[in-house]
Each structure stands twice: as structure tokens, then as C-alpha cells.
Design a protein around this motif. Sequence first.
Motif, mmCIF file in Angstrom:
data_model
loop_
_atom_site.group_PDB
_atom_site.id
_atom_site.type_symbol
_atom_site.label_atom_id
_atom_site.label_comp_id
_atom_site.label_asym_id
_atom_site.label_seq_id
_atom_site.Cartn_x
_atom_site.Cartn_y
_atom_site.Cartn_z
ATOM 1 N N PRO A 67 39.009 61.410 18.787
ATOM 2 C CA PRO A 67 37.751 60.986 18.168
ATOM 3 C C PRO A 67 36.741 60.435 19.180
ATOM 4 O O PRO A 67 37.082 59.658 20.077
ATOM 5 C CB PRO A 67 38.199 59.912 17.167
ATOM 6 N N ASP A 68 35.507 60.889 19.019
ATOM 7 C CA ASP A 68 34.353 60.489 19.830
ATOM 8 C C ASP A 68 34.448 60.936 21.282
ATOM 9 O O ASP A 68 33.587 60.576 22.094
ATOM 10 C CB ASP A 68 34.107 58.978 19.766
ATOM 11 N N GLU A 69 35.456 61.736 21.639
ATOM 12 C CA GLU A 69 35.604 62.170 23.026
ATOM 13 C C GLU A 69 35.641 63.682 23.197
ATOM 14 O O GLU A 69 34.897 64.232 23.983
ATOM 15 C CB GLU A 69 36.868 61.574 23.645
ATOM 16 N N ARG A 70 36.549 64.377 22.454
ATOM 17 C CA ARG A 70 36.725 65.803 22.745
ATOM 18 C C ARG A 70 37.429 66.546 21.627
ATOM 19 O O ARG A 70 38.221 65.980 20.885
ATOM 20 C CB ARG A 70 37.484 66.003 24.040
ATOM 21 N N VAL A 71 37.131 67.849 21.569
ATOM 22 C CA VAL A 71 37.841 68.797 20.718
ATOM 23 C C VAL A 71 38.070 70.036 21.590
ATOM 24 O O VAL A 71 37.118 70.613 22.120
ATOM 25 C CB VAL A 71 37.035 69.192 19.461
ATOM 26 N N ALA A 72 39.347 70.415 21.755
ATOM 27 C CA ALA A 72 39.690 71.601 22.556
ATOM 28 C C ALA A 72 40.392 72.611 21.657
ATOM 29 O O ALA A 72 41.080 72.231 20.711
ATOM 30 C CB ALA A 72 40.597 71.211 23.723
ATOM 31 N N TRP A 73 40.236 73.885 21.963
ATOM 32 C CA TRP A 73 40.823 74.939 21.151
ATOM 33 C C TRP A 73 41.155 76.166 21.997
ATOM 34 O O TRP A 73 40.670 76.321 23.105
ATOM 35 C CB TRP A 73 39.867 75.343 20.027
ATOM 36 N N THR A 74 41.969 77.023 21.413
ATOM 37 C CA THR A 74 42.256 78.333 21.981
ATOM 38 C C THR A 74 42.472 79.298 20.834
ATOM 39 O O THR A 74 42.964 78.908 19.770
ATOM 40 C CB THR A 74 43.478 78.296 22.930
ATOM 41 N N THR A 75 42.065 80.545 21.037
ATOM 42 C CA THR A 75 42.313 81.537 20.003
ATOM 43 C C THR A 75 43.778 81.955 20.070
ATOM 44 O O THR A 75 44.420 81.873 21.113
ATOM 45 C CB THR A 75 41.406 82.768 20.176
ATOM 46 N N LEU A 76 44.271 82.383 18.924
ATOM 47 C CA LEU A 76 45.646 82.862 18.839
ATOM 48 C C LEU A 76 45.650 84.372 19.061
ATOM 49 O O LEU A 76 44.601 84.984 19.252
ATOM 50 C CB LEU A 76 46.244 82.476 17.489
ATOM 51 N N ALA A 77 46.809 84.978 19.031
ATOM 52 C CA ALA A 77 46.952 86.411 19.293
ATOM 53 C C ALA A 77 45.913 87.221 18.521
ATOM 54 O O ALA A 77 45.651 86.974 17.357
ATOM 55 C CB ALA A 77 48.359 86.867 18.924
ATOM 56 N N GLY A 78 45.313 88.191 19.187
ATOM 57 C CA GLY A 78 44.305 89.035 18.559
ATOM 58 C C GLY A 78 43.330 89.556 19.588
ATOM 59 O O GLY A 78 43.503 89.389 20.784
ATOM 60 N N GLU A 79 42.272 90.181 19.093
ATOM 61 C CA GLU A 79 41.324 90.813 19.998
ATOM 62 C C GLU A 79 40.346 89.845 20.647
ATOM 63 O O GLU A 79 39.772 90.143 21.683
ATOM 64 C CB GLU A 79 40.559 91.921 19.279
ATOM 65 N N VAL A 80 40.116 88.679 20.041
ATOM 66 C CA VAL A 80 39.205 87.687 20.617
ATOM 67 C C VAL A 80 40.028 86.723 21.462
ATOM 68 O O VAL A 80 40.957 86.087 20.976
ATOM 69 C CB VAL A 80 38.450 86.928 19.500
ATOM 70 N N LYS A 81 39.679 86.643 22.756
ATOM 71 C CA LYS A 81 40.414 85.764 23.672
ATOM 72 C C LYS A 81 39.439 84.745 24.242
ATOM 73 O O LYS A 81 38.544 85.081 25.008
ATOM 74 C CB LYS A 81 41.052 86.587 24.790
ATOM 75 N N GLN A 82 39.638 83.486 23.818
ATOM 76 C CA GLN A 82 38.792 82.417 24.337
ATOM 77 C C GLN A 82 39.508 81.085 24.223
ATOM 78 O O GLN A 82 40.433 80.916 23.430
ATOM 79 C CB GLN A 82 37.440 82.358 23.622
ATOM 80 N N ALA A 83 39.059 80.165 25.044
ATOM 81 C CA ALA A 83 39.524 78.786 25.000
ATOM 82 C C ALA A 83 38.333 77.928 25.392
ATOM 83 O O ALA A 83 37.484 78.342 26.185
ATOM 84 C CB ALA A 83 40.691 78.564 25.957
ATOM 85 N N GLY A 84 38.273 76.734 24.813
ATOM 86 C CA GLY A 84 37.133 75.896 25.135
ATOM 87 C C GLY A 84 37.382 74.445 24.806
ATOM 88 O O GLY A 84 38.411 74.076 24.241
ATOM 89 N N VAL A 85 36.399 73.653 25.191
ATOM 90 C CA VAL A 85 36.432 72.221 24.887
ATOM 91 C C VAL A 85 34.987 71.759 24.729
ATOM 92 O O VAL A 85 34.093 72.207 25.451
ATOM 93 C CB VAL A 85 37.160 71.413 25.989
ATOM 94 N N VAL A 86 34.771 70.905 23.757
ATOM 95 C CA VAL A 86 33.482 70.242 23.603
ATOM 96 C C VAL A 86 33.753 68.762 23.803
ATOM 97 O O VAL A 86 34.702 68.209 23.245
ATOM 98 C CB VAL A 86 32.792 70.564 22.259
ATOM 99 N N THR A 87 32.948 68.137 24.667
ATOM 100 C CA THR A 87 33.120 66.719 24.954
ATOM 101 C C THR A 87 31.848 65.975 24.567
ATOM 102 O O THR A 87 30.752 66.531 24.569
ATOM 103 C CB THR A 87 33.459 66.470 26.437
ATOM 104 N N PHE A 88 32.033 64.700 24.234
ATOM 105 C CA PHE A 88 30.953 63.858 23.745
ATOM 106 C C PHE A 88 30.834 62.655 24.668
ATOM 107 O O PHE A 88 31.815 61.951 24.908
ATOM 108 C CB PHE A 88 31.255 63.417 22.307
ATOM 109 N N HIS A 89 29.629 62.427 25.195
ATOM 110 C CA HIS A 89 29.402 61.376 26.184
ATOM 111 C C HIS A 89 28.312 60.438 25.680
ATOM 112 O O HIS A 89 27.166 60.858 25.490
ATOM 113 C CB HIS A 89 28.991 62.000 27.523
ATOM 114 N N ARG A 90 28.675 59.174 25.484
ATOM 115 C CA ARG A 90 27.720 58.171 25.018
ATOM 116 C C ARG A 90 26.674 57.917 26.096
ATOM 117 O O ARG A 90 27.005 57.665 27.252
ATOM 118 C CB ARG A 90 28.462 56.872 24.693
#
Length: 149
Positions: A67-90
Motif C-alpha cells: 500500500p502507497d508504494e507499489r504494485v507489480a505484475w506479470t502476465t501468465l502463459a499466453g501470447e501477451v508477455k509483459q511484466a511491470g511495476v507502478v510505484t508511488f512517490h510522495r
Amino acid sequence: MSKVEESVQVDVPVSSAYNQWTQFASFPHFMEGVERIEQRTDTLTHWVTKVGGVEREFDAEITEQIPDERVAWTTLAGEVKQAGVVTFHRLDDASCKVMLQLDFEPEGLAENVGDKLGIVKHRITGDLKRFKEYIEDRGRESGSWRGEV
């Protein structure tokens, strides 16, 4: 694998920006090409996108959420391949910086050409700008999920 990093200053408290980002069903309001997102479990989302007339469906797993810092994700098996993170900075009590980092694998000729022309970077810049407008115009988040993954 291609990488994009973009950020935007948002004139709401960091908790409001973070809370809104956890409301995946609202993403079609500010993310170009996102038709629908369903949150199936605390860590599993199902995406339906339509870009350049091509519709895709894929699942993404939230791999980290603080909470209030980050959300990271990755796609699972399939044709779309991506991973990312969104961070929040006060920045102060009323503003924050939202930073998005995305690694993705372009599929096919059209996506590879689009990647080389910077279309993905341009789209992410636009999505962040629309997120800023969405949350600032509302004045507050539409909901929140404060769980930790």
C-alpha cells in the motif's frame, strides 16, 4: 524484450493515487485500448484489450503489492508477455509522482514496428496523463484495496 519507463506528477495525496490504481475495473477510463479488466482473485486479473483492431485476452498475476508504494505484475502463459511495476512517490501532502516501468515482448511485425517507432512509450505517456486527469477531476479515489501481496 523492450522496456518503457514513464512518470507523471499527480496532484492528489499518494494514498489517493495508490487507492485508485488498485481499482482495475476503472482502467478503461484512462488506458487506451483496455476494454475490460476483471479482478478474479486478490492476485489474478483478466484483461480484454483491443489495439489496432486486434482483440486479446490474457491473465496477469499481481506479484507484489505494498500500500502507497507499489504494485507489480506479470502476465501468465499466453501470447501477451509483459511484466511491470507502478510505484508511488510522495512529493508533499497533496501530490505524488506515479512511475510506471514496463517490460514487454512485441508480437509480430506490427508490434515490433510500433515498438521501434515509440508507439508503446507514447501510449503509456498518454495513459498516465489520463490517469492524472481522471483522479484529479474526481478529487478522490473511486475505491481502494489496501491488502499486501
